[in-house]
Design a protein around this motif. Structure first.
Motif, PDB file in Angstrom:
ATOM      1  N   VAL A  43     -39.625  28.655 -35.051  1.00 12.29           N
ATOM      2  CA  VAL A  43     -39.388  30.099 -35.021  1.00 12.29           C
ATOM      3  C   VAL A  43     -38.398  30.426 -33.911  1.00 12.29           C
ATOM      4  N   ARG A  44     -37.700  31.530 -34.109  1.00 15.04           N
ATOM      5  CA  ARG A  44     -36.812  32.065 -33.090  1.00 15.04           C
ATOM      6  C   ARG A  44     -37.411  33.386 -32.650  1.00 15.04           C
ATOM      7  N   PRO A  45     -38.116  33.409 -31.515  1.00 18.41           N
ATOM      8  CA  PRO A  45     -38.909  34.585 -31.143  1.00 18.41           C
ATOM      9  C   PRO A  45     -38.117  35.868 -30.942  1.00 18.41           C
ATOM     10  N   ALA A  47     -35.470  38.912 -31.390  1.00 16.65           N
ATOM     11  CA  ALA A  47     -34.913  39.583 -32.562  1.00 16.65           C
ATOM     12  C   ALA A  47     -33.467  39.167 -32.791  1.00 16.65           C
ATOM     13  N   GLY A  51     -33.332  33.586 -27.996  1.00 18.93           N
ATOM     14  CA  GLY A  51     -34.493  33.808 -27.154  1.00 18.93           C
ATOM     15  C   GLY A  51     -34.125  33.758 -25.689  1.00 18.93           C
ATOM     16  N   THR A 203     -41.466  38.106 -28.112  1.00 15.56           N
ATOM     17  CA  THR A 203     -40.098  37.950 -27.601  1.00 15.56           C
ATOM     18  C   THR A 203     -39.831  36.563 -27.033  1.00 15.56           C
ATOM     19  N   SER A 233     -39.091  35.861 -37.694  1.00  8.40           N
ATOM     20  CA  SER A 233     -38.662  34.886 -36.688  1.00  8.40           C
ATOM     21  C   SER A 233     -38.661  33.452 -37.195  1.00  8.40           C
TER      22      SER A 233
END
Length: 237
Positions: A43-45, A47, A51, A203, A233
């Motif tokens: 996942v890419r926390p 937005a 990150g 985030t 994400s």
């Protein structure tokens, strides 16, 4: 006593599925299946972008929505302690996905490092959700033949504000320099592949601060793993 009573009450007096409210089981088959980890992946926390700086590769088992969100909150905020088992299974799937994705490829035992909560928060909840879920995950990993243990290396060195309602920049500022490695942490982590673990990532500020504190003590987080992350994400390796 409070934690003991909650655990017994949750076992013998289920009011309905924690995920959907159906029936009188603690967790129905459908909601349990959502936490099975079949969709675990990177996942890419944040937005936007990659990150916060210093964030290790992050893996999550499920999307933080619907039944998953309900189960996480029931365990963390309402003391449904037996839910640590299925949540731990989901976390173990995220750790396994990290291993399959190349994170933590070094040989050695896995050390799952839970993100610590403030003492006042632990007192209010009556238990430590992150550590409880990490313990369940380590048991699941060992049962699957993966040497793993929980290593409570981190502690808060100063007070922080409640993260709820804070944006990404505010969270980073709130947590900057807030964590440190406990005395004796180097010994606890000796020879282990460190994976920082938590229940939910938003985030990524908390996981990045945990990784920074470990680096400051001469340790390295190979990856981070969480039960759930927002649907948007998830990435494809």
């Amino acid at each position: 006593m409070r934690g003991w009573w909650r655990e017994v009450a949750g076992l013998v007096l289920p009011a309905g599925c924690a995920g959907c409210g159906a029936g009188r089981s603690l967790l129905c088959g459908a909601c349990g299946g959502v936490l099975g980890g079949a969709g675990a992946g990177p996942v890419r926390p944040a937005a936007r972008g990659a990150g916060p700086a210093g964030l290790p590769p992050v893996y999550a088992a499920a999307r933080y929505e619907g039944p998953v969100r309900a189960v996480v909150l029931a365990h963390k905020e309402r003391g449904a302690l037996p839910l640590a088992g299925p949540l731990g299974g989901a976390l173990a799937a995220a750790v396994a996905a990290a291993r399959a994705g190349g994170a933590g490829a070094r040989a050695g035992e896995l050390a799952l490092v839970p993100v610590p909560s403030a003492r006042r928060t632990l007192r209010a909840r009556g238990h430590d959700p992150a550590r409880r879920v990490a313990l369940a995950a380590s048991r699941r990993l060992r049962a699957a033949g993966e040497p793993a243990r929980v290593a409570p290396l981190l502690r808060l060195r100063r007070q922080v504000a409640d993260q709820a309602g804070l944006g990404a920049r505010q969270r980073r500022e709130n947590l900057a320099g807030a964590l440190e490695v406990r005395p004796g942490g180097m010994r606890l982590a000796a020879g282990a592949r460190i994976v920082v673990v938590d229940d939910v990532v938003t985030t990524g500020a908390t996981l990045a601060e945990a990784a920074r504190a470990l680096r400051a003590a001469g340790l390295w987080a190979d990856a981070a793993a969480v039960v759930a992350a927002s649907a948007g994400s998830f990435t494809r390796a």
